[in-house]
Write a protein that holds these residues in place. Structure first.
Motif: not given
Ligand code: HEC
Length: 195
Positions: A20, A24-25, A27-29, A31-32, A82, A84, A194-195
């Motif tokens: 996590v 995981w964390m 990866l969430t940062k 961005g799309p 972000t 990405s 991102a939505q």
């Protein structure tokens, strides 16, 4: 709980927490992975000209989140940039100092190539008293044969070339402007994705 079960649970918790926190964390940062990406073709060459001319010594390409500055309120982006949004870029000109506006999405705010040609030729004709240097060496003075070329600069006053000449952007200026027009980081398109 038996001893082996407790050991197994401990191992699962330790690896799970590591996954996590370390996978995981981050990866969430990121961005799309929306549209955009690294500039290509002429715009990619323009990115090198941007770097070579030290534009990043006065301009950043990082939109700060709303709670850390007024970038979004100023219209420099619709969300914080972000990681990405810089993916696959050979040179990432984040910038070191902000004497001029952030350029992360200048290609959305300013869409007219002629405006950029004028700015780079003589910033003070657009922003009187500007600190931005002029980049006249990115232009060529060529003889005027008949009507001016379509991309000849409409220069007047002290900028006007001698009679019988016109000023046109060199390939370097064209590439640089293609690069600036391609800058659409932190844009609503990316955000919608991102939505
Ligand atoms: C010495 C600092 C400095 C350098 C170097 C510099 N600029 Fe600027 N630039 C500015 C400032 C300051 C402004 C804002 C206009 C003003 O008020 O002078 C600006 C404005 C701009 C704008 C308009 C942005 C907007 O939102 O309206 C663009 C585009 C731009 N610069 C591109 C460049 C490029 C490309 C280079 C490199 C070839 C460059 N600048 C180098 C200081 C600089």
């Amino acid at each position: 709980m038996t001893e082996p079960k407790r050991l197994l649970l401990g191992i699962l918790l330790a690896t799970g927490a590591g996954w996590v926190l370390l996978v995981w964390m981050p990866l969430t940062k990121l961005g799309p992975a929306g549209p955009g990406g690294a500039p290509f073709g002429r715009a990619a060459i323009g990115g090198e000209i941007y770097a070579a001319n030290g534009c990043a010594s006065c301009h950043t390409q990082v939109v700060r989140p709303a709670n850390l500055g007024s970038d979004i309120a100023r219209g420099w982006g619709t969300h914080r940039t972000t990681p990405s949004e810089y993916r696959e870029e050979h040179i990432v000109p984040l910038g070191v100092l902000r004497l001029g506006p952030d350029l992360a999405n200048v290609g959305e705010r300013r869409t007219d190539a002629r405006w950029y040609y004028r700015l780079l030729y003589d910033p003070r004709t657009i922003f009187p008293g500007s600190l931005m240097p002029s980049y006249r060496y990115l232009y060529a003075r060529v003889p005027l044969l008949g009507t001016p070329l379509p991309d000849a600069l409409p220069l007047s006053g002290r900028d006007a070339p001698p009679h019988g000449f016109q000023v046109i952007p060199r390939p370097e200026a064209r590439a640089l402007v293609a690069y600036l027009l391609s800058l659409k980081r932190a844009s609503s398109v990316e955000n919608d994705h991102a939505q």
